[in-house]
Design a protein around this motif. Structure first.
Motif, PDB file in Angstrom:
ATOM      1  N   PRO A  60       0.855  -1.347   0.143  1.00 14.34           N
ATOM      2  CA  PRO A  60       0.000  -0.054   0.176  1.00 14.34           C
ATOM      3  C   PRO A  60       0.547   0.732  -0.234  1.00 14.34           C
ATOM      4  CG  PRO A  60      -0.548  -1.522   1.095  1.00 14.34           C
ATOM      5  CD  PRO A  60       0.234  -2.141   1.002  1.00 14.34           C
ATOM      6  N   LYS A  61       2.741   1.068   0.379  1.00 16.54           N
ATOM      7  CA  LYS A  61       2.914   2.426   0.695  1.00 16.54           C
ATOM      8  C   LYS A  61       3.441   2.565  -1.097  1.00 16.54           C
ATOM      9  CE  LYS A  61       4.965   2.181   5.370  1.00 16.54           C
ATOM     10  NZ  LYS A  61       5.793   1.130   6.173  1.00 16.54           N
ATOM     11  N   GLY A  62       3.720   1.627  -1.722  1.00 15.78           N
ATOM     12  CA  GLY A  62       4.283   1.848  -3.662  1.00 15.78           C
ATOM     13  C   GLY A  62       4.966   0.971  -3.938  1.00 15.78           C
ATOM     14  N   LEU A  63       5.213   1.045  -4.591  1.00 17.41           N
ATOM     15  CA  LEU A  63       5.655  -0.167  -5.141  1.00 17.41           C
ATOM     16  C   LEU A  63       7.859  -0.262  -4.298  1.00 17.41           C
ATOM     17  CD1 LEU A  63       6.995  -1.313  -8.629  1.00 17.41           C
ATOM     18  CD2 LEU A  63       8.292  -0.074  -8.468  1.00 17.41           C
ATOM     19  N   VAL A  64       7.500  -1.708  -4.443  1.00 16.74           N
ATOM     20  CA  VAL A  64       8.737  -2.264  -3.426  1.00 16.74           C
ATOM     21  C   VAL A  64       9.663  -3.361  -3.896  1.00 16.74           C
ATOM     22  CG1 VAL A  64       7.396  -4.718  -2.780  1.00 16.74           C
ATOM     23  CG2 VAL A  64       8.839  -3.292  -1.162  1.00 16.74           C
ATOM     24  N   LEU A  84       8.364  -9.334   4.256  1.00 13.55           N
ATOM     25  CA  LEU A  84       7.343  -8.510   4.502  1.00 13.55           C
ATOM     26  C   LEU A  84       6.003  -8.557   4.973  1.00 13.55           C
ATOM     27  CD1 LEU A  84       7.702  -6.803   0.719  1.00 13.55           C
ATOM     28  CD2 LEU A  84       7.919  -5.868   3.005  1.00 13.55           C
ATOM     29  N   SER A  85       5.065 -10.133   3.798  1.00 13.34           N
ATOM     30  CA  SER A  85       3.935 -11.118   4.636  1.00 13.34           C
ATOM     31  C   SER A  85       3.756 -11.902   2.999  1.00 13.34           C
ATOM     32  CB  SER A  85       3.016  -9.212   4.566  1.00 13.34           C
ATOM     33  OG  SER A  85       2.052  -9.634   4.530  1.00 13.34           O
ATOM     34  N   PRO A  86       3.344 -12.590   4.046  1.00 15.63           N
ATOM     35  CA  PRO A  86       2.643 -14.303   3.463  1.00 15.63           C
ATOM     36  C   PRO A  86       1.595 -13.150   2.257  1.00 15.63           C
ATOM     37  CG  PRO A  86       1.446 -14.172   5.825  1.00 15.63           C
ATOM     38  CD  PRO A  86       2.687 -12.740   5.579  1.00 15.63           C
ATOM     39  N   LEU A 117       7.147   5.062  -3.161  1.00 18.07           N
ATOM     40  CA  LEU A 117       8.329   3.753  -3.591  1.00 18.07           C
ATOM     41  C   LEU A 117       8.121   3.308  -2.528  1.00 18.07           C
ATOM     42  CD1 LEU A 117      11.099   4.751  -5.878  1.00 18.07           C
ATOM     43  CD2 LEU A 117       9.484   3.646  -6.344  1.00 18.07           C
ATOM     44  N   ASP A 118       8.157   1.861  -2.078  1.00 19.76           N
ATOM     45  CA  ASP A 118       8.492   1.640  -0.358  1.00 19.76           C
ATOM     46  C   ASP A 118      10.052   1.185  -0.503  1.00 19.76           C
ATOM     47  OD1 ASP A 118       8.199  -0.219   2.195  1.00 19.76           O
ATOM     48  OD2 ASP A 118       5.967  -0.774   1.057  1.00 19.76           O
ATOM     49  N   LEU A 119      10.199   1.426   0.400  1.00 15.53           N
ATOM     50  CA  LEU A 119      12.297   1.650   0.418  1.00 15.53           C
ATOM     51  C   LEU A 119      12.579   0.213   1.934  1.00 15.53           C
ATOM     52  CD1 LEU A 119      13.749   4.945  -0.708  1.00 15.53           C
ATOM     53  CD2 LEU A 119      13.257   2.355  -1.743  1.00 15.53           C
ATOM     54  N   SER A 120      11.031  -0.220   2.499  1.00 21.10           N
ATOM     55  CA  SER A 120      11.454  -0.914   3.644  1.00 21.10           C
ATOM     56  C   SER A 120      12.545  -2.096   3.326  1.00 21.10           C
ATOM     57  CB  SER A 120      10.184  -2.154   3.988  1.00 21.10           C
ATOM     58  OG  SER A 120       9.129  -2.104   2.815  1.00 21.10           O
ATOM     59  N   LEU A 121      12.676  -2.239   2.076  1.00 29.02           N
ATOM     60  CA  LEU A 121      13.219  -3.666   2.151  1.00 29.02           C
ATOM     61  C   LEU A 121      14.549  -3.224   2.040  1.00 29.02           C
ATOM     62  CD1 LEU A 121      12.124  -5.784  -1.135  1.00 29.02           C
ATOM     63  CD2 LEU A 121      12.063  -6.148   1.262  1.00 29.02           C
ATOM     64  N   SER A 122      15.013  -2.205   2.427  1.00 31.28           N
ATOM     65  CA  SER A 122      16.675  -2.007   2.208  1.00 31.28           C
ATOM     66  C   SER A 122      16.535  -0.691   3.872  1.00 31.28           C
ATOM     67  CB  SER A 122      17.200  -1.083   1.823  1.00 31.28           C
ATOM     68  OG  SER A 122      16.659  -1.130   0.039  1.00 31.28           O
ATOM     69  N   HIS A 123      17.795  -0.683   3.819  1.00 37.66           N
ATOM     70  CA  HIS A 123      18.098  -0.626   5.366  1.00 37.66           C
ATOM     71  C   HIS A 123      18.987   0.078   5.526  1.00 37.66           C
ATOM     72  CE1 HIS A 123      14.893  -2.163   6.616  1.00 37.66           C
ATOM     73  NE2 HIS A 123      14.698  -3.638   6.259  1.00 37.66           N
TER      74      HIS A 123
END
Length: 205
Positions: A60-64, A84-86, A117-123
């Motif tokens: 929902p945040k954006g392209l991940v 992220l989620s199943p 964009l959803d950058l949650s896969l990067s930290h």
């Protein structure tokens, strides 16, 4: 023998265009109902491109995630399910804007992306680098060292290389525009042929 014939008949029936259309309608209904109920955390689809099939995934945040076929789309989806989620569903309509902008890019009608964009896969540092990569303009390149200076850590050249190599959104976040100091390509998540093709595409615009 009759059981075999029955099985063959069922397979034949499910292979007919009419049944294919029914299955597609059922999936769209499932997609819409799951989406309306808030049951989809990660939507995905695949699109054709000059570089082969690309997997697109969004929250929902954006392209991940954008993934090349060489990354193994099934493995990428499995990773998204763990990280992220199943609750993942093929839902092409959620990726319409991303698919359209990528098509415009590959046909030289778009030079920048306007997608959330959803950058949650990067930290950490990797995410910082990836956030700055769109500052490299279309058709231009920078060295890993120059990017390290851009993010305020000129000694972190190797870490910049790692951030580019692990970019979850290739093409959209243009890590292909980052080269070695001597001008050679360096690595790329989609392979050197893909990196060359992207640079040639932008140079020809």
């Amino acid at each position: 023998m009759s059981g075999t014939r029955t099985g063959d008949n069922v397979i034949a029936m499910l292979s007919t265009p009419g049944d294919t259309a029914i299955l597609e309608r059922l999936h769209r209904r499932l997609e819409n109902e799951a989406d309306s109920a808030g049951l989809v955390d990660v939507a995905y689809t695949t699109v054709d491109s000059p570089l082969g099939s690309l997997l697109l995934a969004a929250t929902p945040k954006g392209l991940v995630r954008v993934a090349y076929a060489s990354e193994d789309h099934d493995r990428v989806l499995d990773t998204l399910g763990h990280k992220l989620s199943p609750r993942i569903l093929r839902a092409p309509s959620r990726l319409d804007a991303a698919a359209r902008e990528l098509d415009e890019y590959f046909t030289r009608r778009r030079k920048t992306f306007d997608l959330p964009l959803d950058l949650s896969l990067s930290h950490g540092f990797r995410r910082t680098v990836q956030q700055h990569l769109p500052e490299i303009a279309y058709g231009q390149t920078r060295s890993y060292r120059q990017v390290a200076e851009l993010v305020g850590n000129p000694k972190a050249v190797r870490a910049v290389g790692t951030a580019c190599a692990t970019n979850p959104l290739p093409v959209v976040i243009p890590c292909h525009r980052v080269l070695r100091t001597d001008g050679t390509l360096g690595g790329y998540i989609g392979g050197l042929d893909a990196k060359t093709a992207l640079l040639d595409l932008e140079a020809a615009a």
